[in-house]
Design a protein around this motif. Structure first.
Motif, PDB file in Angstrom:
ATOM      1  N   ARG A   5       0.829  -1.204   0.000  1.00 32.31           N
ATOM      2  CA  ARG A   5       0.000   0.000   0.000  1.00 32.31           C
ATOM      3  C   ARG A   5       0.867   1.260   0.000  1.00 32.31           C
ATOM      4  NH1 ARG A   5      -5.243   1.010   1.096  1.00 32.31           N
ATOM      5  NH2 ARG A   5      -5.552  -1.194   1.620  1.00 32.31           N
ATOM      6  N   ALA A   6       1.902   1.254   0.850  1.00 32.14           N
ATOM      7  CA  ALA A   6       2.759   2.435   0.935  1.00 32.14           C
ATOM      8  C   ALA A   6       3.442   2.727  -0.393  1.00 32.14           C
ATOM      9  CB  ALA A   6       3.789   2.246   2.041  1.00 32.14           C
ATOM     10  N   LEU A   7       3.932   1.674  -1.077  1.00 33.72           N
ATOM     11  CA  LEU A   7       4.615   1.893  -2.344  1.00 33.72           C
ATOM     12  C   LEU A   7       3.642   2.292  -3.450  1.00 33.72           C
ATOM     13  CD1 LEU A   7       7.284  -0.947  -2.333  1.00 33.72           C
ATOM     14  CD2 LEU A   7       7.642   1.493  -1.992  1.00 33.72           C
ATOM     15  N   LEU A   8       2.452   1.713  -3.450  1.00 32.20           N
ATOM     16  CA  LEU A   8       1.453   2.100  -4.451  1.00 32.20           C
ATOM     17  C   LEU A   8       1.080   3.571  -4.296  1.00 32.20           C
ATOM     18  CD1 LEU A   8      -0.763  -1.098  -4.272  1.00 32.20           C
ATOM     19  CD2 LEU A   8       0.478  -0.323  -6.302  1.00 32.20           C
ATOM     20  N   GLN A   9       1.041   4.041  -3.080  1.00 30.44           N
ATOM     21  CA  GLN A   9       0.735   5.450  -2.843  1.00 30.44           C
ATOM     22  C   GLN A   9       1.842   6.373  -3.339  1.00 30.44           C
ATOM     23  OE1 GLN A   9      -0.004   5.424   1.384  1.00 30.44           O
ATOM     24  NE2 GLN A   9      -2.155   4.818   1.139  1.00 30.44           N
ATOM     25  N   GLU A  10       3.055   5.816  -3.497  1.00 29.31           N
ATOM     26  CA  GLU A  10       4.193   6.600  -3.970  1.00 29.31           C
ATOM     27  C   GLU A  10       4.258   6.696  -5.493  1.00 29.31           C
ATOM     28  OE1 GLU A  10       6.788   8.239  -2.275  1.00 29.31           O
ATOM     29  OE2 GLU A  10       5.402   8.032  -0.595  1.00 29.31           O
ATOM     30  N   MET A  11       3.461   5.894  -6.197  1.00 29.00           N
ATOM     31  CA  MET A  11       3.513   5.930  -7.654  1.00 29.00           C
ATOM     32  C   MET A  11       3.064   7.280  -8.186  1.00 29.00           C
ATOM     33  SD  MET A  11       2.351   2.141  -8.997  1.00 29.00           S
ATOM     34  CE  MET A  11       2.418   2.721 -10.692  1.00 29.00           C
ATOM     35  N   GLN A  12       3.658   7.672  -9.294  1.00 31.69           N
ATOM     36  CA  GLN A  12       3.331   8.949  -9.899  1.00 31.69           C
ATOM     37  C   GLN A  12       1.888   8.990 -10.375  1.00 31.69           C
ATOM     38  OE1 GLN A  12       5.897  10.430 -12.980  1.00 31.69           O
ATOM     39  NE2 GLN A  12       7.669   9.314 -12.200  1.00 31.69           N
ATOM     40  N   ASP A  13       1.304  10.173 -10.333  1.00 31.43           N
ATOM     41  CA  ASP A  13       0.042  10.377 -11.041  1.00 31.43           C
ATOM     42  C   ASP A  13       0.296  10.161 -12.531  1.00 31.43           C
ATOM     43  OD1 ASP A  13      -1.080  11.058  -8.639  1.00 31.43           O
ATOM     44  OD2 ASP A  13      -1.096  13.216  -9.007  1.00 31.43           O
ATOM     45  N   ASP A  14      -0.650   9.547 -13.203  1.00 26.08           N
ATOM     46  CA  ASP A  14      -0.571   9.246 -14.635  1.00 26.08           C
ATOM     47  C   ASP A  14       0.448   8.168 -14.976  1.00 26.08           C
ATOM     48  OD1 ASP A  14      -2.527  11.147 -15.264  1.00 26.08           O
ATOM     49  OD2 ASP A  14      -1.030  12.749 -15.341  1.00 26.08           O
ATOM     50  N   ALA A  15       0.956   7.463 -13.967  1.00 30.75           N
ATOM     51  CA  ALA A  15       1.849   6.337 -14.246  1.00 30.75           C
ATOM     52  C   ALA A  15       1.054   5.169 -14.819  1.00 30.75           C
ATOM     53  CB  ALA A  15       2.572   5.912 -12.976  1.00 30.75           C
ATOM     54  N   VAL A  16       1.785   4.166 -15.295  1.00 29.02           N
ATOM     55  CA  VAL A  16       1.191   2.919 -15.786  1.00 29.02           C
ATOM     56  C   VAL A  16       1.829   1.775 -15.021  1.00 29.02           C
ATOM     57  CG1 VAL A  16       0.877   1.386 -17.771  1.00 29.02           C
ATOM     58  CG2 VAL A  16       0.785   3.872 -18.087  1.00 29.02           C
ATOM     59  N   LEU A  17       0.999   0.881 -14.497  1.00 28.83           N
ATOM     60  CA  LEU A  17       1.467  -0.316 -13.794  1.00 28.83           C
ATOM     61  C   LEU A  17       1.125  -1.538 -14.637  1.00 28.83           C
ATOM     62  CD1 LEU A  17       2.512  -1.866 -11.293  1.00 28.83           C
ATOM     63  CD2 LEU A  17       0.191  -1.719 -10.360  1.00 28.83           C
ATOM     64  N   ILE A  18       2.113  -2.387 -14.879  1.00 28.64           N
ATOM     65  CA  ILE A  18       1.919  -3.595 -15.688  1.00 28.64           C
ATOM     66  C   ILE A  18       2.335  -4.794 -14.862  1.00 28.64           C
ATOM     67  CG2 ILE A  18       2.635  -4.842 -17.770  1.00 28.64           C
ATOM     68  CD1 ILE A  18       3.292  -2.081 -19.006  1.00 28.64           C
ATOM     69  N   ASN A  19       1.457  -5.793 -14.779  1.00 28.19           N
ATOM     70  CA  ASN A  19       1.816  -7.039 -14.099  1.00 28.19           C
ATOM     71  C   ASN A  19       1.527  -8.216 -15.013  1.00 28.19           C
ATOM     72  OD1 ASN A  19       2.598  -8.974 -12.301  1.00 28.19           O
ATOM     73  ND2 ASN A  19       0.986  -8.617 -10.811  1.00 28.19           N
ATOM     74  N   THR A  20       2.596  -8.792 -15.564  1.00 27.87           N
ATOM     75  CA  THR A  20       2.481 -10.031 -16.342  1.00 27.87           C
ATOM     76  C   THR A  20       3.196 -11.162 -15.620  1.00 27.87           C
ATOM     77  OG1 THR A  20       4.468  -9.413 -17.603  1.00 27.87           O
ATOM     78  CG2 THR A  20       2.329  -8.839 -18.566  1.00 27.87           C
ATOM     79  N   ALA A  21       3.451 -10.983 -14.311  1.00 31.63           N
ATOM     80  CA  ALA A  21       4.212 -11.973 -13.542  1.00 31.63           C
ATOM     81  C   ALA A  21       3.272 -12.822 -12.698  1.00 31.63           C
ATOM     82  CB  ALA A  21       5.258 -11.262 -12.679  1.00 31.63           C
ATOM     83  N   ARG A  22       2.990 -12.403 -11.473  1.00 31.09           N
ATOM     84  CA  ARG A  22       2.091 -13.120 -10.571  1.00 31.09           C
ATOM     85  C   ARG A  22       1.283 -12.107  -9.768  1.00 31.09           C
ATOM     86  NH1 ARG A  22       2.953 -16.702 -13.476  1.00 31.09           N
ATOM     87  NH2 ARG A  22       3.771 -18.802 -13.044  1.00 31.09           N
ATOM     88  N   GLY A  23       0.008 -12.424  -9.551  1.00 33.00           N
ATOM     89  CA  GLY A  23      -0.874 -11.499  -8.861  1.00 33.00           C
ATOM     90  C   GLY A  23      -0.463 -11.222  -7.437  1.00 33.00           C
ATOM     91  N   ALA A  24       0.158 -12.206  -6.772  1.00 33.51           N
ATOM     92  CA  ALA A  24       0.512 -12.061  -5.365  1.00 33.51           C
ATOM     93  C   ALA A  24       1.605 -11.028  -5.129  1.00 33.51           C
ATOM     94  CB  ALA A  24       0.939 -13.406  -4.789  1.00 33.51           C
ATOM     95  N   LEU A  25       2.233 -10.516  -6.178  1.00 33.73           N
ATOM     96  CA  LEU A  25       3.251  -9.486  -5.995  1.00 33.73           C
ATOM     97  C   LEU A  25       2.647  -8.161  -5.535  1.00 33.73           C
ATOM     98  CD1 LEU A  25       5.447 -10.033  -9.189  1.00 33.73           C
ATOM     99  CD2 LEU A  25       5.713 -11.074  -6.935  1.00 33.73           C
ATOM    100  N   ILE A  26       1.349  -7.971  -5.749  1.00 30.97           N
ATOM    101  CA  ILE A  26       0.692  -6.700  -5.448  1.00 30.97           C
ATOM    102  C   ILE A  26      -0.322  -6.899  -4.319  1.00 30.97           C
ATOM    103  CG2 ILE A  26      -0.732  -4.840  -6.366  1.00 30.97           C
ATOM    104  CD1 ILE A  26       0.270  -5.500  -9.137  1.00 30.97           C
ATOM    105  N   ASP A  27      -0.346  -5.962  -3.387  1.00 32.76           N
ATOM    106  CA  ASP A  27      -1.409  -5.900  -2.382  1.00 32.76           C
ATOM    107  C   ASP A  27      -2.666  -5.445  -3.117  1.00 32.76           C
ATOM    108  OD1 ASP A  27      -3.236  -5.162  -0.431  1.00 32.76           O
ATOM    109  OD2 ASP A  27      -1.727  -4.320   0.912  1.00 32.76           O
ATOM    110  N   GLU A  28      -3.512  -6.404  -3.502  1.00 33.09           N
ATOM    111  CA  GLU A  28      -4.619  -6.095  -4.402  1.00 33.09           C
ATOM    112  C   GLU A  28      -5.661  -5.164  -3.789  1.00 33.09           C
ATOM    113  OE1 GLU A  28      -7.448  -9.058  -6.660  1.00 33.09           O
ATOM    114  OE2 GLU A  28      -5.451  -8.996  -7.584  1.00 33.09           O
ATOM    115  N   PRO A  29      -6.089  -5.342  -2.525  1.00 28.38           N
ATOM    116  CA  PRO A  29      -7.012  -4.352  -1.958  1.00 28.38           C
ATOM    117  C   PRO A  29      -6.438  -2.942  -1.967  1.00 28.38           C
ATOM    118  CG  PRO A  29      -6.999  -6.343  -0.627  1.00 28.38           C
ATOM    119  CD  PRO A  29      -5.880  -6.486  -1.625  1.00 28.38           C
TER     120      PRO A  29
END
Length: 332
Positions: free
Chosen positions: A227-251
């Motif tokens: 959550r803390a790192l997702l909040q640090e992402m830039q506005d208008d950024a793009v996030l791509i995950n083609t690896a595994r879903g568990a890498l991201i705190d989905e909620p």
């Protein structure tokens, strides 16, 4: 000298998808081939019935693991070539104890995933999806998604110098873009040889216009994009995950997407597929695809690589892509 016996365990339904004519011809030049008779991948009972005569086998998706019972029924087995992505599910301590050589054709699959990732990087940088929807609704350039941008002027953050990550690097080189890399197993010197800047994950998510995940799903990477790192992402950024879903705190990701700050392409989720009522299915700034980044109908590069690994094994040549016990904790 008699030919070795190689067992094909993947099921006849998948032959055209995995094996090219060239792979079959090559295999038959140096081996006697026996086949699991079913249409679907071999289950445990089928492996126990098939492998007693086998010197080696080729596995792929959905074949049962080679556990202690299966290996006890396969006294001659000396090599396993996996014609799919991760081989982790197929390996048991009994296999290591026997000294059976394990190879993976995952690097062939990695090329397909990397090509999909490059496509998403371009589509994301150009903001094609939100702008296309805006035009469909009657608009033109008077949109918060305008202006779109070029890949060459974007900062790309790659999380993981895996086989996929390294293929993505190769595909990005003609764009002469700035690439940041987070990978604790890559030294600063190796990063320099790769032409990337090695940074910590927090710096990567703060600086990157596009963040693309290529790390394995292991305990140390669970919810690495917190959550803390997702909040640090830039506005208008793009996030791509083609690896595994568990890498991201989905909620936490859903909460950030609800703010409309950035766009996400998710080829994998946790759980997979997402629940029917998951906001990931309805939020306008996320696209979820059904785990399609790798090969779908033509996976013959993996079959050819698996055959080549076994040819090398029985010719006394070193493997191209071995899997060893010391690597096991680093593969997903």
């Amino acid at each position: 000298m008699p030919k070795p016996t190689i067992a094909i365990t993947i099921g006849h339904t998948h032959y055209a998808r995995i094996f090219s004519d060239a792979a079959w011809r090559e295999l038959n030049t140096f081996a006697d081939v026996i086949h699991h008779p079913g249409d679907d991948p071999a289950d445990k009972a089928a492996l126990i019935a098939l492998l007693p005569r086998a010197d080696a086998c080729i596995t792929s998706w959905d074949v049962a693991p080679l556990d202690a019972d299966v290996l006890a029924a396969a006294p001659q087995l000396r090599a396993l070539a996996h014609a799919a992505g991760s081989v982790k599910r197929f390996i048991s301590d009994a296999l290591w104890a026997r000294g059976i050589q394990v190879t993976s054709a995952g690097p062939a699959l990695a090329r397909d995933v990397a090509e999909t990732t490059l496509g998403l990087i371009i589509v994301g940088a150009k903001r094609i999806l939100p702008l296309g929807q805006h035009v469909r609704e009657g608009g033109w350039r008077e949109s918060s998604a305008w202006p779109s941008r070029e890949v060459s002027s974007s900062v790309i953050g790659l999380v993981g110098a895996s086989s996929v990550g390294r293929h993505v690097l190769d595909l990005l080189r003609p764009f002469r873009t700035t690439v940041l890399l987070y990978d604790p197993f890559v030294s600063t010197e190796e990063a320099a040889r790769l032409g990337v800047a090695k940074v910590e994950l927090a710096e990567l998510v703060r600086r990157a216009d596009i963040v693309s995940l290529h790390a394995p799903a292991v305990p140390s990477t669970y919810h690495m994009l917190s959550r803390a790192l997702l909040q640090e992402m830039q506005d208008d950024a793009v996030l791509i995950n083609t690896a595994r879903g568990a890498l991201i705190d989905e909620p936490a990701l859903i909460d950030e997407l609800r703010k409309g700050r950035f766009f996400a392409f998710l080829d994998v989720t946790d759980p997979e597929p997402p629940a029917l009522d998951s906001p990931l299915r309805s939020l306008p700034n996320v696209v979820v695809t059904p785990h399609l980044a790798g090969c779908i109908t033509d996976c013959t590069r993996m079959g050819e690589m698996a055959v080549e690994e076994l040819r090398r094994f029985f010719a006394g040549e070193p493997p191209l892509h071995p899997i060893t016990p010391d690597q096991f904790g680093r593969i997903g």
